[in-house]
Write an enzyme that holds these catalytic residues in place. Structure first.
Site, PDB file in Angstrom:
ATOM      1  N   ASN A   9       0.864  -1.181   0.000  1.00 36.98           N
ATOM      2  CA  ASN A   9       0.000   0.000   0.000  1.00 36.98           C
ATOM      3  C   ASN A   9       0.898   1.228   0.000  1.00 36.98           C
ATOM      4  OD1 ASN A   9      -1.762   2.064   0.488  1.00 36.98           O
ATOM      5  ND2 ASN A   9      -2.410   1.359   2.516  1.00 36.98           N
ATOM      6  N   TRP A  10       0.981   1.859  -1.163  1.00 33.86           N
ATOM      7  CA  TRP A  10       1.889   3.003  -1.275  1.00 33.86           C
ATOM      8  C   TRP A  10       1.323   4.251  -0.612  1.00 33.86           C
ATOM      9  CZ3 TRP A  10       3.823   2.855  -7.110  1.00 33.86           C
ATOM     10  CH2 TRP A  10       4.432   1.620  -7.342  1.00 33.86           C
ATOM     11  N   LYS A  11       0.050   4.212  -0.230  1.00 31.57           N
ATOM     12  CA  LYS A  11      -0.599   5.378   0.385  1.00 31.57           C
ATOM     13  C   LYS A  11      -0.407   6.605  -0.523  1.00 31.57           C
ATOM     14  CE  LYS A  11      -0.012   3.115   4.778  1.00 31.57           C
ATOM     15  NZ  LYS A  11       0.144   3.229   6.236  1.00 31.57           N
ATOM     16  N   HIS A  97      -9.381   1.277   5.009  1.00 27.82           N
ATOM     17  CA  HIS A  97      -8.095   1.450   5.690  1.00 27.82           C
ATOM     18  C   HIS A  97      -8.285   2.375   6.890  1.00 27.82           C
ATOM     19  CE1 HIS A  97      -3.951   2.514   6.509  1.00 27.82           C
ATOM     20  NE2 HIS A  97      -3.617   1.426   5.840  1.00 27.82           N
ATOM     21  N   GLU A  99      -6.603   4.736   7.950  1.00 30.28           N
ATOM     22  CA  GLU A  99      -6.372   6.158   7.657  1.00 30.28           C
ATOM     23  C   GLU A  99      -7.606   6.791   7.025  1.00 30.28           C
ATOM     24  OE1 GLU A  99      -2.737   5.454   5.543  1.00 30.28           O
ATOM     25  OE2 GLU A  99      -1.821   4.853   7.434  1.00 30.28           O
ATOM     26  N   GLU A 169      -5.058  -4.824  10.698  1.00 32.07           N
ATOM     27  CA  GLU A 169      -4.068  -3.763  10.864  1.00 32.07           C
ATOM     28  C   GLU A 169      -4.349  -3.007  12.152  1.00 32.07           C
ATOM     29  OE1 GLU A 169      -2.080  -2.618   6.894  1.00 32.07           O
ATOM     30  OE2 GLU A 169      -3.808  -1.336   7.165  1.00 32.07           O
ATOM     31  N   GLY A 175       2.785   2.434  10.766  1.00 30.27           N
ATOM     32  CA  GLY A 175       3.719   3.542  10.614  1.00 30.27           C
ATOM     33  C   GLY A 175       4.441   3.943  11.890  1.00 30.27           C
ATOM     34  N   SER A 216       3.724  -1.912  10.289  1.00 28.80           N
ATOM     35  CA  SER A 216       5.172  -1.926  10.502  1.00 28.80           C
ATOM     36  C   SER A 216       5.829  -3.259  10.140  1.00 28.80           C
ATOM     37  CB  SER A 216       5.503  -1.531  11.945  1.00 28.80           C
ATOM     38  OG  SER A 216       5.096  -0.195  12.201  1.00 28.80           O
TER      39      SER A 216
END
Ligand code: 13P
Length: 255
Positions: A9-11, A97, A99, A169, A175, A216
């Site tokens: 997942n490159w975000k 997700h 985020e 997650e 992160g 992570s």
């Protein structure tokens, strides 16, 4: 047997040119790793780089995923992307997700609608669930994750549920460099996630659905996750932006 799936997942990272460079640096290694079908590898760039990445991996076993979609087919939804705009470019789509839940107001109900929209358009949803730090410390992990899984699957028939991928997650691990332990993630995935799926459907369906760990994940700690019987791969953020690291993580999946 469940085939592990490693997704990057490159975000909100990588311009189109940078995406091209990253895929160029990865493509041969990942193609070799995915060639015999022992691992599925998925790259999830930002929307605008999807066509470029899809073109770069065409003819290889590397798959492409989006990071979100909207459930409506078309219309007055400024800034959104419809499922039909993704089909042809990708096979997977990340949904819910943390985020998006945290910063963009994504709700359990929206996650459910998006999951159904993805399935209806032959996209494999990677549905993210996980507790935040306060919930973890309050001992609410099982209740939170169970509720998220139930909500995501609401109204989904057994055959459709079997097509989803779930990513566990824990928000506190994303992160932060503070990954869950392999055993801890294995317990949440086995007991809570598969337990909930078994209650919603049946034990066989619960065993068939692939469940990844994310938060992570690095080349250093990945073996600990892949050694767990309930964990079917990884959803990788930061380490998926570094070609050597992502390749090393994918390599660990086929060991
Ligand atoms: P990190 O690997 O950077 O912790 O991100 C995990 C994640 O959110 C993947 O979706």
């Amino acid at each position: 047997m469940r085939i592990p799936i490693v997704a990057g997942n490159w975000k909100m990272n990588k311009t189109i040119a940078e995406a091209r460079d990253l895929v160029n640096a990865l493509r041969d290694d990942l193609t070799r790793l995915a060639a015999d079908g022992r691992v599925q590898i998925v790259l999830c760039p930002p929307f605008i780089a999807l066509p470029e990445v899809a073109a770069q991996v065409q003819g290889t076993p590397i798959k492409v995923g989006a990071q979100n979609l909207f459930w409506e087919a078309k219309g007055a939804f400024t800034g959104e992307i419809a499922p039909t705009m993704l089909t042809g470019w990708c096979d997977y789509v990340i949904i819910g997700h943390s985020e998006r839940r945290q910063y963009f107001g994504e709700t359990d109900e929206g996650v459910n609608k998006k999951t159904k929209a993805a399935l209806a358009h032959r996209l494999t949803p990677i549905v993210c669930v996980g507790e935040n730090l306060a919930q973890n410390e309050a001992g609410e992990t099982a209740a939170v994750v169970r509720a998220q899984v139930r909500a995501a699957c609401a109204g989904l028939a057994r055959e459709d549920a079997r097509r989803i991928v779930i990513a566990y997650e824990p928000v506190w691990a994303i992160g932060t460099g503070r990954a869950a332990s392999g055993a801890g993630a294995n317990a949440v995935i086995g007991e809570t996630i598969r337990g909930t799926l078994a209650a919603l459907y049946d034990a066989e369906t619960a065993q068939a659905i692939r469940v990844q760990y994310g938060g992570s994940v690095t080349p250093k700690n990945v073996a600990e996750f892949f050694a767990q019987p309930e964990i079917d791969g990884a959803l990788v953020g930061g380490a998926s932006l570094v070609a050597a690291d992502f390749a090393a993580i994918c390599r660990a999946a086929v060991r």
